[in-house]
Design an enzyme around this catalytic site. Structure first.
Site, mmCIF file in Angstrom:
data_model
loop_
_atom_site.group_PDB
_atom_site.id
_atom_site.type_symbol
_atom_site.label_atom_id
_atom_site.label_comp_id
_atom_site.label_asym_id
_atom_site.label_seq_id
_atom_site.Cartn_x
_atom_site.Cartn_y
_atom_site.Cartn_z
ATOM 1 N N ASP A 57 -14.875 -18.663 5.828
ATOM 2 C CA ASP A 57 -14.762 -19.328 7.127
ATOM 3 C C ASP A 57 -15.862 -18.780 8.023
ATOM 4 O O ASP A 57 -15.945 -17.566 8.221
ATOM 5 C CB ASP A 57 -13.368 -19.029 7.702
ATOM 6 C CG ASP A 57 -13.018 -19.952 8.855
ATOM 7 O OD1 ASP A 57 -13.779 -20.899 9.118
ATOM 8 O OD2 ASP A 57 -11.985 -19.692 9.496
ATOM 9 N N ASP B 192 -17.318 -25.819 8.376
ATOM 10 C CA ASP B 192 -17.455 -24.356 8.419
ATOM 11 C C ASP B 192 -16.455 -23.633 7.525
ATOM 12 O O ASP B 192 -16.160 -22.474 7.743
ATOM 13 C CB ASP B 192 -17.301 -23.867 9.865
ATOM 14 C CG ASP B 192 -15.973 -24.266 10.471
ATOM 15 O OD1 ASP B 192 -15.227 -25.016 9.830
ATOM 16 O OD2 ASP B 192 -15.684 -23.823 11.592
ATOM 17 N N GLU B 193 -15.941 -24.313 6.520
ATOM 18 C CA GLU B 193 -14.847 -23.721 5.746
ATOM 19 C C GLU B 193 -14.901 -24.233 4.316
ATOM 20 O O GLU B 193 -15.135 -25.427 4.091
ATOM 21 C CB GLU B 193 -13.534 -24.172 6.398
ATOM 22 C CG GLU B 193 -12.353 -23.335 6.099
ATOM 23 C CD GLU B 193 -11.102 -23.976 6.705
ATOM 24 O OE1 GLU B 193 -10.073 -23.882 6.055
ATOM 25 O OE2 GLU B 193 -11.178 -24.581 7.792
#
Lengths: 441, 376
Positions: free
Chosen positions: A11, A106-107
């Site tokens: 993350d 973003d993950e």
């Protein structure tokens, strides 16, 4: 549950805000909120400096402005810049293992069992530590946090435990020790309503939850939800890291340069996108039953609406008319920032409809109205969104620092430069142009 | 109010009057049936602002008067009574229903709150009862049951002189029936959009009579109404508002292939083969000289096929349909033979009836059906 800690969850830390601080050196170490900057805007990401004052994602921007001190930067998102940084990180993950499931910008999850490394705690920890160390170099200074565990659920929880730039590896067999002390909300699938309900039974932590019987949970929450909670409270999660999922929907969307209020312009956009979506359906030899529109209001409030047809279709006009009917129910009077059309519910056959000559429900945009100018895409010029990238013919690259009263203030700096000077121009200064996101490498 | 009426007469009249009443009316009084006794007759009325029904039956009236009671309840009671004369009498706040040794006391509802029924219209013309019932049934199957475009839930009735046409479409199929009626004036000209469900109910309920009077336009006491009359039964329905889409372009202007088949044989075969059509998706029809092959199911799913004799003119053709839509049409033509006309597998097909295998086509009813496409 797997017997080894082979699932990695990565993350990126305060991703949008971190990209802004990288590209805008004058903001480094200062509170930054990225999101809707209008009076009805919502914060997407707050930098760690802004979180100290209580700013959080999903908080109304107006509230964040009250909480944060003067000098806090409130910026509109630059999705282009985020996407490029995201790709750099995802590239590193693919170097680590072929099995990567990107869940958002973003993950991502990575299956380390496919990484060709020994799955001992030492090797896994060393390898993931090296990954985290590589990320700032590949992204111009961004950081990420990672969790490694025997399931996706626990890896995600672990990645959140020591943010930012943290690494938590949960040794196999210690899952329940990690899970027990956490509040029940840490479990995916337990939202505010379930948590409130559990609190009335005196259940606050996952450990409390583990003491509840399956039969009790089923009687409170119903069969599937009750069983799901029971299993997740025991870290029983066998979901695999899925790489390329088979497409379950096809969609097209457009972001407008200026918010669009004219229904005719929106109708014309819908028609174009419906045609694009239909041709992509045809490429996949499929038909669809459900039509969805996505609408982002001027203040970033985003909503989707969908309608399911009685029978599947592959006809652009049917998709357009259905999308139009959905859009007709949306208040567009304050202007739309983004409009999208998607189809799902794929089938291999279609029951087509008659196309009437004169659709009575506001069919295709009529030919006798004034020609509709296509909506300008990618906001800028009149708008000069705060934080947007610009280029001045003489002074070079910079970003919009402030605006108003027919003026726009630009700070001339970029990734790798020292904090730069500020200059103010007329909003229509011909030397000032919208620009692509700066290169950090 | 006090009167005697035959049990069967009462049961039939109440049941007919209340058939359209909503189970959850917007105002409680609309669940009522209004009874009015005068001289030698009893008139029963029901109205829910959409549909009104009024029927007059002979009765032996001792005391004229009126009362309003729960419609469905009175209907159920009267149908369950023994076959003996029924007496109705208002007694204080109750209506007493006695028959043989049975006695019922029903609460009266306040008549003051009951709306005035639309004025019973004078007919614009009349049509044979059984013809009307069949025509409505043939067309109403194609009306839309969804809610995306409310006007498509209606049947479009158009009158031009002695020609009456009924048309409905749900975008997937379209049904058109043309018939001759007896207008009151030779230059009668009307267009009305009647809710399909109401029209079906009315046509079924009135069709047993020899003739049905239809009132449209000013004759119906306003532009927004249609009135029907058969014997001593009258009903009105509110019309749907709006422009019906222009559908003339949907009828193919040319025909390449024509197939004539035995209606019953084809119907049975399609029903059997459709059993394996996943979620009623499609049956495929391969028309060739002398026969049509009917197939459903593909790949790993169950499959079925059957051949039916057919007289084919024109090029061979393979086309697919939603089996239910096809069966609806075959059930509606009402003739021993079915005639199917095609242009291309992707274009609408037209189904119509034909009395003899080698006779002429009966074009008074046409059912236009959009085919199913498969991914290539």
């Amino acid at each position: 549950m797997r017997t080894t800690a082979s699932i990695l969850h990565l993350d990126l830390d305060a991703f949008f805000a971190a990209v802004e601080q990288r590209d805008k050196p004058s903001l480094q170490g200062k509170p930054v909120c990225v999101g809707g900057t209008g009076h009805r805007g919502v914060v997407s990401t707050a930098s760690y400096e802004a979180r100290v004052y209580g700013a959080r994602s999903a908080m109304p921007t107006a509230q964040a402005r009250r909480l944060c001190p003067a000098g806090t930067a409130f910026l509109s998102p630059r999705f282009g810049a985020y996407s490029r940084s995201s790709q750099a990180v995802m590239g590193l993950l693919h170097e680590l293992s072929p099995v990567v499931q990107q869940v958002s910008v973003d993950e991502a999850y990575v299956d380390l069992a496919a990484a060709g490394i020994e799955l001992t705690l030492e090797d896994v920890t060393a390898r993931v530590r090296r990954l985290l160390d590589d990320i700032p170099g590949a992204t111009g200074g961004l950081t990420a946090s990672a969790g490694v565990a025997s399931s996706k659920m626990l890896a995600k929880i672990a990645s959140d435990l020591e943010k930012p730039a943290g690494l938590v590896v949960v040794p196999p067999g210690h899952e329940l020790d990690v899970l027990g002390p956490l509040p029940v909300r840490a479990i995916g699938g337990i939202g505010p309503a379930t948590a409130t309900r559990l609190r009335t039974f005196g259940v606050e932590s996952v450990a409390d939850l583990q003491r509840m019987g399956e039969a009790d949970l089923v009687s409170i929450f119903g069969d599937s939800h009750g069983r799901g909670i029971y299993r997740l409270a025991r870290a029983q999660d066998d979901r695999a890291v899925e790489t390329e999922r088979e497409a379950k929907s096809v969609s097209a969307e457009e972001t407008f340069e200026v918010d669009v209020t004219d229904p005719r312009v929106l109708a014309a956009e819908l028609a174009t996108m419906s045609t694009r979506v239909t041709s992509r359906l045809a490429e996949g030899s499929a038909f669809a039953r459900t039509v969805t529109i996505k609408v982002r209001q001027h203040d970033f409030t985003t909503s989707t609406r969908s309608a399911t047809l009685p029978h599947p279709t592959g006809e652009p006009e049917v998709i357009r008319a259905t999308a139009q009917r959905l859009l007709d129910a949306v208040d567009v009077s304050d202007g739309l920032r983004l409009l999208g059309v998607g189809v799902s519910g794929f089938t291999t056959h279609a029951q087509e409809q008659f196309l009437f000559d004169d659709e009575p429900d506001g069919g295709p945009v009529e030919a006798d109205v004034a020609p509709v100018t296509p909506a300008p895409l990618l906001r800028s010029s009149q708008g000069w969104a705060p934080g947007a990238d610009v280029r001045h013919d003489e002074l070079g690259a910079g970003w919009v620092w402030g605006r108003g009263l027919g003026r726009v203030t630009v700070r001339f700096e970029g990734p790798g430069t020292p904090p730069g000077p500020v200059r103010t121009f007329a909003a229509d200064d011909p030397a000032l142009h919208p620009a692509d996101p700066p290169d950090w490498t | 109010m006090k009167l005697q009426v035959e049990r069967d007469v009462l049961a039939e009249a109440v049941t007919w009057a209340v058939r359209g009443l909503s189970t959850r009316p917007p105002v409680p009084v609309l669940a009522g049936v209004l009874l009015e006794a005068s001289e030698d007759s009893l008139t029963l009325s029901a109205f829910d602002y959409e549909v009104s029904a009024k029927v007059t039956v002979p009765a032996q009236v001792d005391e004229p008067g009126e009362t309003l009671v729960m419609g469905r309840l009175l209907s159920e009671i009267s149908r369950s009574l023994p076959a003996k004369p029924v007496s109705l009498a208002v007694d204080g706040a109750k209506l007493t229903v006695s028959c043989g040794s049975s006695r019922f006391a029903l609460q009266q509802m306040p008549t003051a709150d009951y709306p005035t029924l639309p004025i019973s219209p004078e007919p614009s013309g009349s049509v044979q009862g059984d013809v009307f019932t069949q025509a409505v049934a043939q067309v109403a199957i194609a009306a839309d049951r969804g809610d995306t475009l409310p006007i498509l839930t209606g049947v479009r009735m158009e009158i031009e002189g002695d020609k009456l046409s009924l048309l409905a479409t749900d975008r997937y199929r379209l049904a058109l029936r043309e018939l001759t009626w007896n207008p009151s004036t030779a230059d009668a000209s009307h267009v009305a959009l009647i809710p399909a469900r109401t029209l079906s109910d009315t046509a079924r309920a009135l069709g047993a009579s020899g003739t049905v009077g239809i009132a449209l336009g000013h004759a119906a006491g306003g532009e927004g109404l249609v009135g029907f009359e058969a014997g001593r039964r009258r009903s009105t329905s509110r019309l749907l508002d709006g422009e019906y889409p222009k559908v003339t372009a949907i009828f193919p202007t040319s025909v390449d292939t024509v197939a004539v088949l035995n209606t019953a044989t084809l119907t049975e075969a399609v029903k059997r083969v459709a059993l394996v059509a996943e979620r009623n998706a499609a049956v495929r029809l391969r028309f060739s000289e002398g026969q049509v092959g009917i197939e459903a199911g593909q790949g790993d799913d169950a499959q079925a096929s059957e051949a039916v004799e057919c007289n084919l003119q024109g090029p061979e053709l393979e086309i697919a349909f939603n089996p239910q839509f096809l069966l609806d049409g075959l059930g509606a033509i009402g003739t021993a033979y079915a005639r199917m006309s095609f242009t291309q597998p992707s274009r609408p097909a037209v189904l119509s009836g034909q009395a003899e295998a080698d006779g002429d086509a009966d074009e008074s009813y046409r059912y236009v059906l959009m085919p199913v496409r498969f991914a290539s």
